[in-house]
Motif scaffolding. Sequence first.
Motif, PDB file in Angstrom:
ATOM      1  N   PHE A  43      14.206  40.250 -12.000  1.00 47.92           N
ATOM      2  CA  PHE A  43      15.383  40.017 -11.161  1.00 47.92           C
ATOM      3  C   PHE A  43      16.316  41.222 -11.173  1.00 47.92           C
ATOM      4  CE2 PHE A  43      13.934  35.864 -12.732  1.00 47.92           C
ATOM      5  CZ  PHE A  43      13.625  35.257 -11.529  1.00 47.92           C
ATOM      6  N   CYS A  44      15.831  42.317 -10.617  1.00 47.15           N
ATOM      7  CA  CYS A  44      16.619  43.548 -10.554  1.00 47.15           C
ATOM      8  C   CYS A  44      17.361  43.611  -9.213  1.00 47.15           C
ATOM      9  CB  CYS A  44      15.713  44.768 -10.691  1.00 47.15           C
ATOM     10  SG  CYS A  44      14.755  44.781 -12.226  1.00 47.15           S
ATOM     11  N   ILE A  45      18.559  44.165  -9.205  1.00 48.22           N
ATOM     12  CA  ILE A  45      19.332  44.284  -7.970  1.00 48.22           C
ATOM     13  C   ILE A  45      18.633  45.249  -7.020  1.00 48.22           C
ATOM     14  CG2 ILE A  45      21.534  44.974  -6.961  1.00 48.22           C
ATOM     15  CD1 ILE A  45      22.852  44.175  -9.602  1.00 48.22           C
ATOM     16  N   GLY A  46      18.391  44.781  -5.804  1.00 48.61           N
ATOM     17  CA  GLY A  46      17.675  45.592  -4.826  1.00 48.61           C
ATOM     18  C   GLY A  46      18.610  46.458  -4.013  1.00 48.61           C
ATOM     19  N   PRO A  47      18.063  47.414  -3.275  1.00 46.28           N
ATOM     20  CA  PRO A  47      18.890  48.289  -2.440  1.00 46.28           C
ATOM     21  C   PRO A  47      19.502  47.528  -1.274  1.00 46.28           C
ATOM     22  CG  PRO A  47      16.565  48.647  -1.985  1.00 46.28           C
ATOM     23  CD  PRO A  47      16.629  47.731  -3.166  1.00 46.28           C
ATOM     24  N   GLY A 162      19.189  36.146  -2.971  1.00 44.88           N
ATOM     25  CA  GLY A 162      20.292  37.077  -3.143  1.00 44.88           C
ATOM     26  C   GLY A 162      19.838  38.491  -3.419  1.00 44.88           C
ATOM     27  N   PRO A 163      20.762  39.378  -3.779  1.00 41.49           N
ATOM     28  CA  PRO A 163      20.457  40.787  -3.970  1.00 41.49           C
ATOM     29  C   PRO A 163      19.425  41.075  -5.064  1.00 41.49           C
ATOM     30  CG  PRO A 163      22.821  40.479  -3.745  1.00 41.49           C
ATOM     31  CD  PRO A 163      22.226  39.116  -3.892  1.00 41.49           C
ATOM     32  N   ASP A 164      19.256  40.123  -5.988  1.00 39.71           N
ATOM     33  CA  ASP A 164      18.271  40.334  -7.054  1.00 39.71           C
ATOM     34  C   ASP A 164      16.964  39.597  -6.775  1.00 39.71           C
ATOM     35  OD1 ASP A 164      19.266  37.806  -7.364  1.00 39.71           O
ATOM     36  OD2 ASP A 164      19.506  37.909  -9.540  1.00 39.71           O
ATOM     37  N   CYS A 165      16.775  39.187  -5.527  1.00 38.72           N
ATOM     38  CA  CYS A 165      15.546  38.504  -5.110  1.00 38.72           C
ATOM     39  C   CYS A 165      14.770  39.423  -4.177  1.00 38.72           C
ATOM     40  CB  CYS A 165      15.891  37.188  -4.411  1.00 38.72           C
ATOM     41  SG  CYS A 165      14.465  36.315  -3.738  1.00 38.72           S
ATOM     42  N   TYR A 187      18.463  41.208   7.749  1.00 36.09           N
ATOM     43  CA  TYR A 187      18.347  40.821   6.344  1.00 36.09           C
ATOM     44  C   TYR A 187      19.687  40.304   5.850  1.00 36.09           C
ATOM     45  CZ  TYR A 187      17.943  41.785   1.251  1.00 36.09           C
ATOM     46  OH  TYR A 187      17.956  41.708  -0.126  1.00 36.09           O
ATOM     47  N   TYR A 188      19.738  38.997   5.514  1.00 34.48           N
ATOM     48  CA  TYR A 188      20.953  38.462   4.899  1.00 34.48           C
ATOM     49  C   TYR A 188      20.820  38.687   3.398  1.00 34.48           C
ATOM     50  CZ  TYR A 188      24.415  35.157   3.141  1.00 34.48           C
ATOM     51  OH  TYR A 188      25.475  34.587   2.457  1.00 34.48           O
ATOM     52  N   ARG A 189      21.373  39.780   2.928  1.00 35.29           N
ATOM     53  CA  ARG A 189      21.180  40.227   1.553  1.00 35.29           C
ATOM     54  C   ARG A 189      21.813  39.269   0.542  1.00 35.29           C
ATOM     55  NH1 ARG A 189      23.826  43.897  -2.127  1.00 35.29           N
ATOM     56  NH2 ARG A 189      22.309  45.037  -3.408  1.00 35.29           N
TER      57      ARG A 189
END
Length: 209
Positions: A43-47, A162-165, A187-189
């Motif tokens: 679950f790392c925060i994506g760009p 979310g951002p970590d998905c 993309y709904y981040r």
Amino acid sequence: MTSGKPYIHVVYEGRSIKVQRIQDRSYELSGHFAKSIQPCPPFCIGPMLPAPGVEVYGEVEMFDFLETDLRDGTGILIDSRTSSWFKKGTIPGAVNIPFTELAKEPTSPEIAELLERFGARERGDIGFFTALMEKWGIVDTKYKTEDWDFTGAKNLVLFCNGPDCGQSPRAIRGLLAAGYPSDKLKYYRGGMRMWEFWGITTVVPDVGE
């Protein structure tokens, strides 16, 4: 929800859903989306951008999409999470197409079926003269590939947790690999994490057993 817009209506499973923020000032986020600590990986925060050319949406853009493209039938809201997540609750108007389906091989029959569902048309044999006119730039080929015509394809908004998905970014990259135009993908981040953080209406889909 925003200045001058206290709520919107979304037709979902044959009924009108009033989408608004929770008005209880003592409301506190609970459950999975209240957890700020998740192991990385996975679950790392994506760009911010899942891929070049794909527009990123926030909540206001989502409201506009629900009131225009989704209502008019020119857009589809895709919850790209696995079905087990979808069954727990989703954004009104969303359909569940797991990222595993959207990330299949571009030439697979499953992808072809989805592209047709989204409004793309398989081109087949276009003929010598059509091919020549396209090569010379006489015929507009902006939304055409060798195999598909995306001219009438719908605008797709994809989201996950979310951002970590990484599920919706993977789904978006799968669609791009199949030729889907980047400017028809959104993309709904923030995903379900931010939707629930703001206390916006969710629905539990009637998916049966």
